[in-house]
Structures are given as C-alpha cells and as structure tokens.
Write an enzyme that holds these catalytic residues in place. Structure first.
Site, mmCIF file in Angstrom:
data_model
loop_
_atom_site.group_PDB
_atom_site.id
_atom_site.type_symbol
_atom_site.label_atom_id
_atom_site.label_comp_id
_atom_site.label_asym_id
_atom_site.label_seq_id
_atom_site.Cartn_x
_atom_site.Cartn_y
_atom_site.Cartn_z
ATOM 1 N N TRP A 1 3.435 -1.940 -3.998
ATOM 2 C CA TRP A 1 3.863 -1.387 -2.721
ATOM 3 C C TRP A 1 5.176 -0.623 -2.887
ATOM 4 C CZ3 TRP A 1 1.929 0.355 1.408
ATOM 5 C CH2 TRP A 1 2.741 0.640 2.509
ATOM 6 N N TYR B 1 12.907 -2.671 3.658
ATOM 7 C CA TYR B 1 11.564 -2.649 4.253
ATOM 8 C C TYR B 1 11.214 -4.015 4.818
ATOM 9 C CZ TYR B 1 6.438 -2.456 4.417
ATOM 10 O OH TYR B 1 5.127 -2.544 4.809
ATOM 11 N N GLU C 1 -1.936 1.747 2.832
ATOM 12 C CA GLU C 1 -2.485 0.540 2.211
ATOM 13 C C GLU C 1 -3.639 0.914 1.284
ATOM 14 O OE1 GLU C 1 -1.286 -2.395 2.151
ATOM 15 O OE2 GLU C 1 0.085 -2.480 3.857
#
Length: 201
Positions: free
Chosen positions: A60, A30, A52
């Site tokens: 995350w 990522y 988010e």
C-alpha cells in the site's frame, strides 16, 4: 516478537499504532488521518476501489506514494470523466511512469467508472457498497488476528462483479471495507480504535 505478532507500538508522540503505521511518515499520516474513516461520496469510494485494485500484489505504501500521479492520470478519479476514456487513453496511461503501468488494471479502472455510472440507476455506488456492512466488527489484539476477507467481502465482490466491476476480489474488498470504515480493524489499544464513528469501542 515480529511485527505480525506484536500489538500496538507506542510512538515518540505517545500514540499507539500497529507496526505498519509506526515507522514510515507517509504511512503514519495516512493511518492517523485517513485509514478507517468513513468514505461516503461516490468519487471517493470509486477512487478507493480502483486504488485497492492497483494495490493487489504490491504494498500500500507504493500506491500511496503514487496516489498524486494516479489522481492526475485518472482525472481526479471523476467517474464521469474516466468513463469517457478511450483506447488512446489506455495507451497514454501505459506510458505514464508515475502510475502502475498494468494494462489490465488500467482497463479495469475505466470499466469500473462505467459500472459506477450504471449503478446510479439503482441507488448509487455508496449505498450499494455500504449495504454490505456487517452486524459486528473484529476486535484484533495483534495483526495476525485481522482477517483478510469475510462473508460480507465475498458477497460484495460477487455483487460488484455482477454489476460489471473488475479487480474486486474478496480480499481486495475486505481491504476496501477496512479503509473506508465499513469494518474497524484497528488493533485494540490503538489510538484510532473506534474513531470512525461507525463502530463505537
């Protein structure tokens, strides 16, 4: 030296990354291929805002692992499709083990889709969000030098809320701005520093 006070870490491939992107293969991929690159399409930006929001209070990595399930659950984050979701869809999603089953965040995702459609009458989501790009970007040497919000993220949060968006607090919006290239918070020395094409290092 803790990960927070360390600078970049040189991986087995010889590339420099922050600690959060150095170990987990999914996070490393990522970081290398997605985080901080410009997102300038409505659907992509809507998805990032929603994810988010789901990330708030979680890691995350958790969201990233669940992203395929999120995409399946929310019609690929097509705002036109999600805007048509009903209370029955909310209940369906609350039973979906693949996503974060938080009713407020699910409802916010639907509400944000409808707000995204409304913004089309005023330039669209992309121009609206990118209009908060600052005049300069941080140059952090270590993780602790990276801010968690900024004057621009505070202003963006307020502006989106006025337009009907929810789960768009200043810290969440700063994370969005980092993720989509509006600011560059790659550590100085990282192989990704300046790679967005928005901020030349």
């Amino acid at each position: 030296m803790t990960p927070e006070t360390a600078g970049v870490i040189i991986g087995e491939d010889g590339l420099a990354r922050p600690a959060w992107a150095a170990a987990d293969p999914l996070m490393r991929s990522y970081y290398d291929h997605e985080w901080g690159l410009p997102v300038t399409d409505e659907q992509g930006l809507y998805e990032r805002i929603c994810l988010e929001g789901f990330q708030a209070g979680l890691s995350w990595a958790t969201i990233l692992r669940k992203r395929p399930a999120f995409r399946a659950a929310f019609a690929g984050f097509d705002p036109d499709a999600v805007a048509r979701f009903t209370d029955d869809d909310v209940e369906r999603l609350m039973l979906d083990p693949g996503i974060i089953r938080n009713r407020l965040k699910i409802v916010a995702t639907i509400r944000n889709a409808r707000a995204t459609l409304e913004l089309r009458n005023d330039g669209g989501l992309v121009d609206f969000v990118w209009g908060f790009r600052p005049a300069s970007t941080p140059r952090p040497q270590v993780v602790t030098e990276i801010p968690t919000q900024s004057a621009e993220s505070i202003a963006l949060s307020k502006a989106l809320r006025k337009r009907g968006f929810t789960f768009v607090g200043p810290t969440t919006m700063f994370a969005l701005m980092e993720a989509v290239g509006i600011v560059d918070t790659h550590l100085v020395g990282s192989h990704r520093r300046g790679s967005s094409g928005i901020w030349r290092d």
